[in-house]
Write a protein that holds these residues in place. Structure first.
Motif: not given
Length: 395
Positions: A101-104, A134-159
């Motif tokens: 996994r690469n969370h960044e 955009v995302g479901n519990e996609a930024m919280v760090h305990w979602a270790e299997a898949y979480f992303v940084s807020p910057a990635i959520i921001l990209k799609w929100v802006n889109h």
């Protein structure tokens, strides 16, 4: 003639109660419920006067598309039928669900497909889809299997916000991300980053999750009781459930305070909260003793009373039990958050509606909507135990 309200008219409106909705009945999401099967669930929800639903994926499974088509057909069949959807696009990090996994970074192929399908569905059903998350519990760090940084959520929100500006999406569609209170700045300061501040500014409102149920194990001091000879066992339970309500309110308030500290004015609504009625795990009688239908009802009632009174929408999790969530363990708590069982039994939280005849003539999966425990409250109460005392837990 069918109504179609904007998100700003729906959110915070006590006449538009909300639920998280998953119509899956089998042990795997590969078995997607049909349009007609989903209509069964919609008839139950409509009878309860529910008008707003939340989904979680767009293209990985046909559930969202089938649900929207089911609502569309029911609106065609009945001018008075009213139901809206908060459409969730699932967001994964690069290498999600693997050991690499690469969370960044993000899983661009999956995320692009989820967003594209959300856009397509919102364009096809503009009278139904009023919110995209955009995302479901996609930024919280305990979602270790898949979480992303807020910057990635921001990209799609802006889109999505750009598509609104260009007219490709309705301007009154609201865009958010649905995440744990800590992800929105209401907890650990490690989340307090410039990209989170930018995201809070970019969304139309904040969709915040709070789960006092899980913290009966992870933060038991809020939940456990002082030894007392003056309180009955049921009074100890009742008081614990008031503390659970207050715990949820405190997480909402801490999130609100953080956003205010940034000088930002933004609506907050409860994107998810709930209470499981059964488990053989951490929250069972060998653990925190949180899981039974009596406690579930109290939590449901307390949360509805609070959010309605505060002018907040609450997407209560959830209306139906779903056994795919922990397919290998039928008694796993994730399988028992619903207020209606797989056999069509209304749990204690909905007994009053059953008594009022709300579910009369309605079936799901071939089952009439009856009451758990055959409506025997004494039998139900025999399953209820209070939390452990602080003194016993610390010894």
């Amino acid at each position: 003639m069918n109504q179609s309200k904007s998100a700003s008219e729906i959110l915070g409106n006590p006449d538009h109660q909300a639920f998280s909705f998953g119509g899956y009945r089998g042990l795997s999401r590969d078995s997607v419920p049909s349009v007609n099967q989903l209509k069964e669930g919609l008839r139950i929800l409509s009878a309860m006067d529910i008008k707003l639903l939340r989904t979680y994926n767009t293209q990985q499974y046909a559930h969202a598309a089938n649900l929207l088509e089911a609502i569309h057909q029911m609106k065609q069949e009945n001018d008075g039928f009213e139901m809206y959807v908060m459409l969730g696009a699932w967001i994964d990090c690069e290498g999600a669900w693997t050991d690499y996994r690469n969370h960044e970074a993000e899983d661009l192929k999956n995320n692009q497909a989820e967003i594209d399908e959300a856009v397509r569905l919102a364009q096809k059903y503009p009278d139904i889809v009023k919110i995209i998350a955009v995302g479901n519990e996609a930024m919280v760090h305990w979602a270790e299997a898949y979480f992303v940084s807020p910057a990635i959520i921001l990209k799609w929100v802006n889109h999505l916000q750009d598509l609104k500006k260009s007219g490709e999406l309705a301007q009154d569609l609201w865009v958010t991300s649905s995440d744990n209170f800590a992800s929105w700045g209401g907890g650990d300061s490690s989340y307090h980053k410039p990209e989170l501040e930018a995201l809070i500014k970019a969304v139309d409102y904040v969709s915040m999750h709070t789960y006092p149920y899980h913290d009966t194990h992870y933060n038991p001091h809020y939940w456990q009781v002082e030894d007392s000879d003056t309180l009955s066992e049921i009074e100890k339970v009742d008081n614990a459930m008031l503390r659970a309500r207050d715990y949820a309110i405190s997480q909402y308030q801490s999130t609100k305070d953080y956003i205010k500290s940034l000088g930002i004015e933004k609506e907050i609504h409860i994107g998810e909260t709930g209470w499981a009625s059964k488990t053989n795990e951490l929250y069972g009688n060998e653990g925190s003793r949180a899981s039974d239908e009596y406690k579930q009802k109290l939590y449901y009632d307390h949360i509805r009373e609070w959010t309605n009174g505060a002018g907040l929408t609450c997407f209560y999790f959830e209306i139906f039990n779903e056994q795919w969530k922990d397919a290998s363990n039928p008694l796993g708590s994730e399988n028992h958050f619903g207020l209606i069982t797989l056999k069509g039994e209304a749990k204690y939280a909905l007994w009053d509606l059953a008594d009022q005849g709300v579910f009369e003539g309605i079936t799901r999966n071939g089952y009439a909507i009856t009451k758990t425990f055959d409506g025997n409250k004494d039998a139900l109460m025999e399953t209820v135990v209070p939390p452990r005392s602080l003194q016993l837990s610390e010894n």
